[in-house]
Design an enzyme around this catalytic site. Structure first.
Site, PDB file in Angstrom:
ATOM      1  N   THR A 128      -0.294   4.390   5.194  1.00 32.58           N
ATOM      2  CA  THR A 128      -1.617   3.781   5.321  1.00 32.58           C
ATOM      3  C   THR A 128      -1.746   2.888   6.543  1.00 32.58           C
ATOM      4  OG1 THR A 128      -0.848   2.084   3.769  1.00 32.58           O
ATOM      5  CG2 THR A 128      -2.173   3.887   2.867  1.00 32.58           C
ATOM      6  N   THR A 131       2.643  -1.009   9.091  1.00 38.01           N
ATOM      7  CA  THR A 131       3.376  -1.429  10.283  1.00 38.01           C
ATOM      8  C   THR A 131       2.457  -1.508  11.488  1.00 38.01           C
ATOM      9  OG1 THR A 131       5.360  -0.356   9.399  1.00 38.01           O
ATOM     10  CG2 THR A 131       5.358  -0.906  11.737  1.00 38.01           C
ATOM     11  N   GLY A 189       0.816  -1.203   0.000  1.00 38.22           N
ATOM     12  CA  GLY A 189       0.000   0.000   0.000  1.00 38.22           C
ATOM     13  C   GLY A 189       0.846   1.246   0.000  1.00 38.22           C
ATOM     14  N   HIS A 194      -4.676  35.172 -11.876  1.00 39.57           N
ATOM     15  CA  HIS A 194      -4.278  33.779 -12.094  1.00 39.57           C
ATOM     16  C   HIS A 194      -5.178  32.829 -11.304  1.00 39.57           C
ATOM     17  CE1 HIS A 194      -1.169  30.619 -12.941  1.00 39.57           C
ATOM     18  NE2 HIS A 194      -1.720  30.101 -11.858  1.00 39.57           N
ATOM     19  N   GLU A 195      -5.353  33.101 -10.006  1.00 39.92           N
ATOM     20  CA  GLU A 195      -6.156  32.219  -9.174  1.00 39.92           C
ATOM     21  C   GLU A 195      -7.632  32.291  -9.552  1.00 39.92           C
ATOM     22  OE1 GLU A 195      -4.889  30.026  -7.366  1.00 39.92           O
ATOM     23  OE2 GLU A 195      -2.833  30.775  -7.504  1.00 39.92           O
TER      24      GLU A 195
END
Length: 611
Positions: free
Chosen positions: A202, A205, A198, A419-420
């Protein structure tokens, strides 16, 4: 340190060693001769002048005292290197000098004094090594696995959330370790090896520790990189020692983290790594050799399964492959609840809001977000974590911390605002399934002068061609807005172009979404050997002519979306300017304010363009 070695444990042994070393140092200091104070010629001149009172003659040196230079003075000691002189004895007798001598030292005694410290060091090293202590030179071949006994593993399945499928896969392993006779009575055998695959973070361990904690068995934990050392044969020796220790404590679990550091595909020729491959070969032999009825189960975790050796993944070795994938919305909410057990919240429903905002986040990301929210609440001297802290923590993790100290010029702030706003309008008008949560022109992170936070309306596991094209259009929206307003582009769109090009390349080479090339994939290097054992091809598996056509398709896909978003924004240039002006005045605009702005600008007969 084992109880069989009282030599190291008893304090009298340490005191004895200290006394021996102290006596040895005293003896060595006593045998060290003083350096020569003058030359042999000076000594003969002093002897002829009657200044020498007494001498001590040894095979290597002549030492003694000289008469004081003034009345009532102290005698002056001297030492010279002895030179073969037949007249020396006669001269000493003639001047009535008191003469004493020393016997020559035994060479065996000197050799013994030289070797005694080395012998003591060797003895201490062997005693420490036989006791299993760290640092002994004979311990390099021993396993460095951290052994957790039953009572030292507090992790249970209740501490692991968002991986329900993986937990179900591992449940029968726990049942086998608890009562192996139930399986052996019917001839059943538990899988020898279980591979957890994975993305990073995630909880692979943590899941392995939970299995050991639930089964109440010893847990051997070791990283794949700890097997390989600079000394030849050490890795294979550690593998043998690890499995030998595990058999003695069976039933138990061996867990190897980052298996790809040890189990990478074996190469040939100059790229071969003999030590790592010998270690891998020993691991393969151990997996074939031990009896599964003994109760030793090998678990391993990796996020790079595509580079593992096929021999490691065949049946009979790592029999079961468990996918530990990114959690869905319900899984993210469960993970947040686990991490928020000790965190006071103003409203627990705020966790649902965070789970909805963090599509694609893994458990480590969610833990980091919650921790950032706690730090913000403490900084603001609040007793509970509220929605404002959680929302800011998400933005902080996704886009980086705010950098209000970076002062932009008015021209740069205006360009960033356009731009945004270009990104935001392209998302609202073209990208179905995506909602704009927030727009900001406050610099964040390392290089972001502004950002547009978009959130998917739901978890998605498949993307259509139209949705991918819409994402490319949204990424190009900022650059197109600069072209329409200023007539030229800036360097601010570099990251947008990288992401847009990567999506277009994946569509053409990996997903077969090119009408000209057809349903063919050319992305052979991404093929995983996890299930079919193939290693994958290279970029040279197709001709130069085909590579040129692939480049043309990628360029054509980007050009078509550039033209599409240019047409959409050019038709609403006034809306673009108005939104940028509002963003300049407030620095931040919410998704609701953007939706109201767009709704007020649209006429009733205008319809939204389909994505």
């Amino acid at each position: 340190m084992s109880p069989e070695s009282p030599v190291v444990r008893n304090p009298w042994w340490q005191a004895l060693v200290f006394v021996v070393l102290l006596a040895l140092g005293y003896q060595l200091m006593d045998h060290v001769e003083r350096p020569p104070s003058f030359t042999y010629t000076d000594f003969r001149e002093a002897l002829a002048a009657g200044k020498v009172r007494e001498v001590s003659v040894s095979p290597e040196r002549i030492s003694g005292t000289l008469a004081p230079e003034t009345e009532g003075g102290e005698p002056k000691p001297f030492s010279v290197v002895r030179v073969e002189d037949a007249d020396l004895t006669r001269e000493l007798v003639a001047h009535k000098v008191k003469v004493t001598g020393t016997l020559p030292g035994s060479p065996w005694l000197r050799l013994g004094l030289l070797l005694l410290p080395l012998g003591l060091i060797f003895l201490l090293t062997r005693v420490k090594t036989s006791a299993g202590g760290p640092g002994g030179y004979m311990s390099v071949g021993r396993s460095k696995a951290k052994v957790y006994v039953e009572k030292s593993i507090p992790v249970r399945f209740s501490d692991v959330a968002g991986v329900d499928e993986a937990r179900a896969e591992l449940q029968e392993v726990i049942e086998f370790l608890r009562s192996p006779e139930r399986f052996s009575r019917m001839g059943g055998k538990v899988p020898k090896g279980i591979l957890l695959v994975g993305p990073p973070g995630t909880g692979k361990t943590l899941l392995a520790k939970a299995v050991a904690g639930e089964a109440n068995v010893p847990f051997f934990s070791m990283s794949g990189s700890e097997f390989v050392e600079m000394f030849v044969g050490i890795g294979a020796a550690r593998v043998r020692d690890l499995f030998a220790q595990a058999r003695q404590k069976a039933p138990c679990i061996i867990f190897i983290d980052e298996l790809d550091a040890l189990g990478k595909v074996r190469a040939t020729g100059p790229n071969a790594h003999e030590e790592r491959e010998q270690t891998l070969n020993q691991l393969l032999v151990e997996l074939d050799g031990f009896d599964p009825r003994v109760g030793v189960i090998l678990m391993a975790a990796t996020n790079r399964a595509e580079i593992l050796d096929p021999a490691l993944l065949r049946a009979g070795r790592f029999d079961r492959h468990v996918l530990v994938d990114r959690p869905d919305r319900a899984g993210r909410l469960a993970i947040l609840k686990v991490h928020a057990r000790k965190t006071p919240l103003e409203d627990e429903k705020d966790l649902e809001f965070v789970a909805a905002m963090t599509v694609g986040a893994v458990g480590a990301d969610l833990a980091n977000i919650l921790n950032e929210a706690v730090l913000l609440a403490v900084r603001r001297q609040k007793e509970k974590v509220g929605r404002a802290e959680l929302e800011e923590a998400v933005e902080r993790v996704v886009a980086g911390p705010e950098r209000r100290n970076r002062v932009l010029s008015p021209a740069e702030r205006e360009r960033v605002a356009h731009h945004e706003m270009g990104h935001a309008l392209a998302s609202v008008l073209l990208a179905a399934g995506q909602t704009v949560k927030k727009i900001s022109i406050i610099p964040r992170g390392i290089g972001a002068l502004g950002y547009t936070l978009q959130l998917p309306t739901e978890d998605r596991y498949l993307m259509t061609r139209g949705e991918l094209e819409a994402r490319i259009a949204v990424l190009l929206g900022g650059r197109v807005a600069e072209e329409l307003v200023y007539g030229e582009v800036s360097t601010g769109a570099q990251d947008d172009l990288l992401k847009a090009t990567d999506i277009a390349r994946s569509m053409v080479k990996g997903y077969g979404m090119s009408d000209s090339l057809g349903p063919v994939t050319f992305d052979l290097e991404r093929r995983s050997p996890l299930y079919d054992g193939s290693v994958g091809g290279s970029r040279g598996d197709y001709s130069e002519e085909l590579a040129r056509r692939i480049d043309q398709e990628i360029r054509g896909l980007l050009d078509s979306q550039h033209a599409r978003v240019t047409r959409v924004l050019n038709e609403r240039i006034d809306l673009l300017r108005a939104g940028a002006a509002q963003l300049l005045a407030r620095e931040v605009m919410s998704g609701e304010e953007l939706a109201a702005l767009v709704a007020g600008a649209e006429t009733p007969d205008e319809s939204r363009e389909a994505a």
